[in-house]
Design a protein around this motif. Structure first.
Motif, short mmCIF file in Angstrom:
data_model
loop_
_atom_site.label_atom_id
_atom_site.label_comp_id
_atom_site.label_asym_id
_atom_site.label_seq_id
_atom_site.Cartn_x
_atom_site.Cartn_y
_atom_site.Cartn_z
N SER A 57 6.18 -4.93 0.98
CA SER A 57 6.16 -3.39 1.15
C SER A 57 6.38 -2.72 -0.32
O SER A 57 5.74 -1.58 -0.47
N LEU A 58 7.35 -3.26 -1.27
CA LEU A 58 7.38 -2.89 -2.30
C LEU A 58 6.15 -2.94 -3.18
O LEU A 58 5.56 -2.01 -4.12
N ASP A 59 5.50 -4.18 -3.15
CA ASP A 59 4.12 -4.25 -3.86
C ASP A 59 3.03 -3.51 -3.51
O ASP A 59 2.53 -2.63 -4.32
N ARG A 60 3.01 -3.17 -2.16
CA ARG A 60 2.01 -2.55 -1.55
C ARG A 60 2.26 -0.68 -1.90
O ARG A 60 1.40 -0.11 -2.50
N TYR A 61 3.51 -0.54 -2.08
CA TYR A 61 3.88 0.74 -2.54
C TYR A 61 3.49 0.89 -4.03
O TYR A 61 3.06 1.74 -4.35
N LEU A 62 3.71 0.05 -4.93
CA LEU A 62 3.50 -0.09 -6.36
C LEU A 62 1.95 0.30 -6.46
O LEU A 62 1.35 0.92 -7.42
N LEU A 63 1.26 -0.37 -5.73
CA LEU A 63 -0.27 -0.23 -5.47
C LEU A 63 -0.89 1.09 -5.29
O LEU A 63 -1.77 1.58 -6.15
N ILE A 64 -0.36 1.39 -4.20
CA ILE A 64 -0.73 3.10 -3.88
C ILE A 64 -0.38 3.92 -4.83
O ILE A 64 -1.02 5.11 -4.99
N ILE A 65 1.10 3.98 -5.30
CA ILE A 65 1.26 5.05 -6.10
C ILE A 65 0.53 5.00 -7.54
O ILE A 65 0.61 6.23 -8.30
N SER A 66 0.15 3.80 -8.22
CA SER A 66 -0.55 3.92 -9.33
C SER A 66 -1.20 2.75 -9.28
O SER A 66 -1.39 1.76 -9.87
N PRO A 67 -2.74 3.05 -8.58
CA PRO A 67 -3.37 1.86 -8.65
C PRO A 67 -4.30 1.43 -9.90
O PRO A 67 -4.38 0.17 -10.12
#
Length: 98
Positions: A57-67
């Motif tokens: 979930s953290l990994d996906r969050y980091l991808l979404i906030i700054s792709p």
């Protein structure tokens, strides 16, 4: 995802067979010293599974906030460190108290 697979596989192969025996016979039928080891593996594998979900979930969050910065931030070394930290926290939470 492979780490999540491994933790869930360990639940199925290491934790569940003694748990089934325990439920079928209504008591612990294996050697007495295996009970605390089984309990430790039970807590470790379940904790690792939950922590792996949190890490994903953290990994996906980091991808979404700054792709655009994601590939610079999440290197394979950092990903490996996250996976090792996940398993280390799970192992410390399970084997130290028990």
């Amino acid at each position: 995802l492979v780490s999540l697979f491994m933790s869930d596989l360990m639940v199925g192969l290491v934790v569940m067979p003694p748990a089934m025996l325990n439920q079928l016979y209504g008591r612990w039928v294996l050697r007495g010293d295996l009970c605390s080891l089984w309990a430790s593996f039970d807590v470790m594998c379940c904790s690792a599974s939950i922590l792996n979900l949190c890490t994903i979930s953290l990994d996906r969050y980091l991808l979404i906030i700054s792709p655009l910065k994601y590939k610079l931030r999440m290197t394979s070394c950092r990903a490996l460190c996250l996976i090792l930290a996940t398993w280390a926290v799970a192992a410390l939470a399970s084997f130290l108290p028990i």
